[in-house]
Design an enzyme around this catalytic site. Structure first.
Site, PDB file in Angstrom:
ATOM      1  N   GLN A 119      32.444  52.712  35.155  1.00  0.00           N
ATOM      2  CA  GLN A 119      32.130  51.568  34.309  1.00  0.00           C
ATOM      3  C   GLN A 119      30.620  51.439  34.151  1.00  0.00           C
ATOM      4  OE1 GLN A 119      33.724  48.293  36.618  1.00  0.00           O
ATOM      5  NE2 GLN A 119      32.871  49.180  38.473  1.00  0.00           N
ATOM      6  N   ASP A 162      30.900  44.641  45.784  1.00  0.00           N
ATOM      7  CA  ASP A 162      29.616  43.947  45.905  1.00  0.00           C
ATOM      8  C   ASP A 162      29.327  43.489  47.324  1.00  0.00           C
ATOM      9  OD1 ASP A 162      31.221  41.518  46.172  1.00  0.00           O
ATOM     10  OD2 ASP A 162      31.390  41.576  43.989  1.00  0.00           O
ATOM     11  N   GLU A 170      37.293  50.445  47.507  1.00  0.00           N
ATOM     12  CA  GLU A 170      36.616  50.213  46.228  1.00  0.00           C
ATOM     13  C   GLU A 170      36.689  51.467  45.374  1.00  0.00           C
ATOM     14  OE1 GLU A 170      34.837  49.235  42.991  1.00  0.00           O
ATOM     15  OE2 GLU A 170      35.043  47.659  44.524  1.00  0.00           O
ATOM     16  N   GLU A 217      41.242  54.253  44.642  1.00  0.00           N
ATOM     17  CA  GLU A 217      41.920  53.256  43.827  1.00  0.00           C
ATOM     18  C   GLU A 217      42.911  52.505  44.703  1.00  0.00           C
ATOM     19  OE1 GLU A 217      44.778  51.549  40.986  1.00  0.00           O
ATOM     20  OE2 GLU A 217      45.195  53.100  42.472  1.00  0.00           O
ATOM     21  N   ALA A 218      42.938  51.183  44.598  1.00  0.00           N
ATOM     22  CA  ALA A 218      43.663  50.350  45.551  1.00  0.00           C
ATOM     23  C   ALA A 218      45.159  50.678  45.587  1.00  0.00           C
ATOM     24  CB  ALA A 218      43.451  48.872  45.218  1.00  0.00           C
ATOM     25  N   ASP A 263      40.487  41.204  45.936  1.00  0.00           N
ATOM     26  CA  ASP A 263      39.335  40.775  45.136  1.00  0.00           C
ATOM     27  C   ASP A 263      39.208  41.712  43.948  1.00  0.00           C
ATOM     28  OD1 ASP A 263      37.044  39.619  44.232  1.00  0.00           O
ATOM     29  OD2 ASP A 263      35.733  40.457  45.769  1.00  0.00           O
ATOM     30  N   PRO A 321      43.477  47.845  32.616  1.00  0.00           N
ATOM     31  CA  PRO A 321      43.392  48.731  33.779  1.00  0.00           C
ATOM     32  C   PRO A 321      43.778  48.050  35.086  1.00  0.00           C
ATOM     33  CG  PRO A 321      41.449  48.974  32.395  1.00  0.00           C
ATOM     34  CD  PRO A 321      42.191  47.788  31.885  1.00  0.00           C
TER      35      PRO A 321
END
Length: 563
Positions: A294, A347, A367, A401-402, A421, A429
């Site tokens: 991204q 973050d 993440e 990827e979760a 989160d 997505p």
């Protein structure tokens, strides 16, 4: 005399033969061996090809390959920009693809009138396609930044590019038949084979080469240059005999102009990107980078509050992030909490709140984008905001990827608390990360008595989405307690109120467990919080509103989240 004529020109039909013979008889001064000059058929060359027919045919098919690759890059670029600038990728991709396919049909019909001058028409179309496709990304970004929306421009470029792509095949069919006559089925098969293989090359080049190496602006510009060179070279060299002197002059000048414009746009692209970012995000852009996942922009200079944008959407604002992260984390920490799993949260702000509890032994943060984690580790301001949490030995970061990580790597019953989160469920997505299958995997990873905390989007703006999350949790065998926290005011962050997508004015959360809905309360030993108090939490639990009728769970095969 008739025998001599048949020997020279063959038997082309009784009526033509007799007409020529009569003309010779009536005009005996005309030699018998002279055949009257026939007019040049449309598309017929004034002179031969500069190469053998087999080589010429191969060059045409190679050009088809290159042009098909370029056309698909333009198409994928429009889909990517539509998803980035307007959100909801399924809707935007459907609009772009359907409009473009329709326009390709229109282009094919319009090309029928151009076949008599196929070579000149093909050269002109490729020059126009290179210019329109190459500049499409810059134009859409400009509309998004200075006009405030880009949907009209998106449809316009989809139509224009589709018409030009659709006109290619009929003209190429004429050109390849001009080299060597063959049955129509064989010619179509050859053209489509080269076209489809070229589309494969373009489809693979866009995500793996052009986008990561050149970006969303320079990538189409480079593609347009390749497109112009390939189309112009084919026509101006191989089919130069089909062109008049004026045609050659116009095509040379047109292609040169296209290449100059694309080169000029490439030179100005860095300044253009800076101007767009200033218009969208304001003057305080500190970091702007494109990861493999991204676009990441961090704003806030000279004492201004930090703001983190992911793909143009405000994800973290220093003004109010404590309300979000304290509400997401601390109600879930009321109970056993030795091992905690955080899904998303690159973050580091959710991990900051979790690690404020001394009895937490291990935190696993999963993440997808390592670029966000790298920024949160190294940027001084963002690292100060998350408390330097990535230096804590209790925190372990997993780049994954979760959904896939829960499915393949999560230990059953391993985690006392799971914090989800993740981006809003209305973003395509993210839809599978709010599905019944996803929550079933999360429930499997929960220890007995464990809690799952879920960010479920904006309750005030999209109540049906919020309650769909609850229905999905129940379908996965979990029982949930919901609450609503006031967030940032609606509106846009950016100069002049344009550019960045509006954010909702509140946040909705669900706190879920297996046996029964968890009690909404703060831990007795909760650290000093900046905003969340027992009274504020009670008020949040009372503010979720009534449940809409006929809310159904969302699954992988039947996602039910709508904006």
């Amino acid at each position: 005399m008739r025998t001599a004529y048949r020997t020279l020109v063959g038997d082309k039909g009784r009526h033509r033969r007799d007409r020529i013979v009569r003309s010779v008889i009536e005009r005996p001064e005309t030699p018998a061996y002279v055949v009257p000059r026939q007019p040049r058929r449309p598309g017929q060359s004034r002179r031969g090809l500069p190469v053998r027919p087999a080589t010429g045919r191969l060059l045409v098919l190679a050009t088809v390959f290159v042009c098909a690759a370029c056309g698909l890059v333009y198409e994928l670029e429009l889909v990517a920009l539509a998803s980035y600038l307007a959100g909801d990728s399924v809707t935007q991709a459907s609009v772009v693809l359907s409009v473009m396919v329709f326009a390709m049909g229109v282009g094919s019909l319009l090309a029928k009138r151009l076949r008599p001058r196929a070579a000149a028409a093909f050269g002109l179309i490729e020059a126009a396609l290179a210019l329109v496709g190459g500049l499409s990304a810059m134009a859409l970004y400009a509309c998004f930044a200075w006009v405030g929306h880009s949907q009209v421009a998106l449809v316009g470029f989809s139509l224009a590019i589709g018409v030009l792509i659709g006109a290619e095949v009929p003209l190429l069919m004429t050109l390849i038949q001009r080299i060597r006559r063959q049955d129509a089925g064989g010619a179509v098969a050859d053209l489509f084979a080269a076209d489809y293989v070229g589309a494969l090359a373009g489809g693979l080049a866009f995500p793996f080469l052009l986008l990561p190496w050149l970006g969303q602006i320079a990538g189409p510009l480079a593609t347009g240059a390749v497109n112009a060179v390939a189309g112009g070279a084919l026509v101006l060299w191989l089919f130069r005999g089909d062109l008049s002197r004026r045609d050659r002059t116009y095509l040379l000048a047109g292609n040169a102009l296209v290449l100059v414009l694309l080169l000029l746009a490439a030179v100005l692209a860095p300044a253009f990107e800076r101007a767009v970012r200033r218009e969208v995000y304001g003057d305080e852009v500190r970091v702007a980078l494109t990861t493999g996942v991204q676009e990441v922009v961090l704003t806030g200079r000279r004492g201004e509050p930090l703001a983190l944008y992911l793909d143009g959407r405000l994800r973290v604002s220093e003004r109010d992030e404590q309300r979000y992260h304290e509400s997401l984390v601390h109600p879930a920490m009321a109970g056993r909490r030795e091992r905690v799993l955080i899904l998303g949260g690159g973050d580091g702000l959710a991990a900051r709140e979790v690690l404020r509890y001394r009895d937490v032994r291990e935190v696993v943060l999963v993440e997808l984008d390592p670029g966000v984690v790298r920024l949160a580790r190294t940027d001084p301001e963002l690292s100060a905001l998350n408390g330097g949490v990535f230096a804590d030995p209790r925190l372990r970061v997993v780049d994954a990827e979760a959904f896939d990580w829960l499915r393949r790597s999560a230990e059953p019953g391993a985690y006392d608390v799971i914090v989800s989160d993740l981006p809003d469920p209305v973003l395509t997505p993210s839809v599978k990360l709010y599905s019944q299958e996803f929550y079933a995997l999360a429930a499997r990873a929960l220890a007995p008595g464990g809690r799952l905390s879920v960010h479920a989007g904006a309750l005030r703006g999209r109540p049906r989405v919020y309650w769909t999350v609850e229905a999905t949790l129940r379908a996965a065998g979990l029982r949930a307690t919901g609450f609503r926290v006031p967030g940032r005011d609606g509106g846009r962050e950016g100069r002049g109120g344009r550019g960045v997508l509006p954010e909702a004015g509140d946040w909705g959360f669900w706190l879920a467990a297996r046996a029964a809905p968890p009690r909404l309360a703060l831990p007795a030993d909760a650290p000093r919080l900046r905003w969340l108090t027992p009274a504020a939490l009670r008020e949040a639990g009372a503010g979720r509103g009534p449940r809409p009728a006929k809310v159904r769970p969302s699954t992988l095969v039947h996602p039910r989240f709508v904006p």
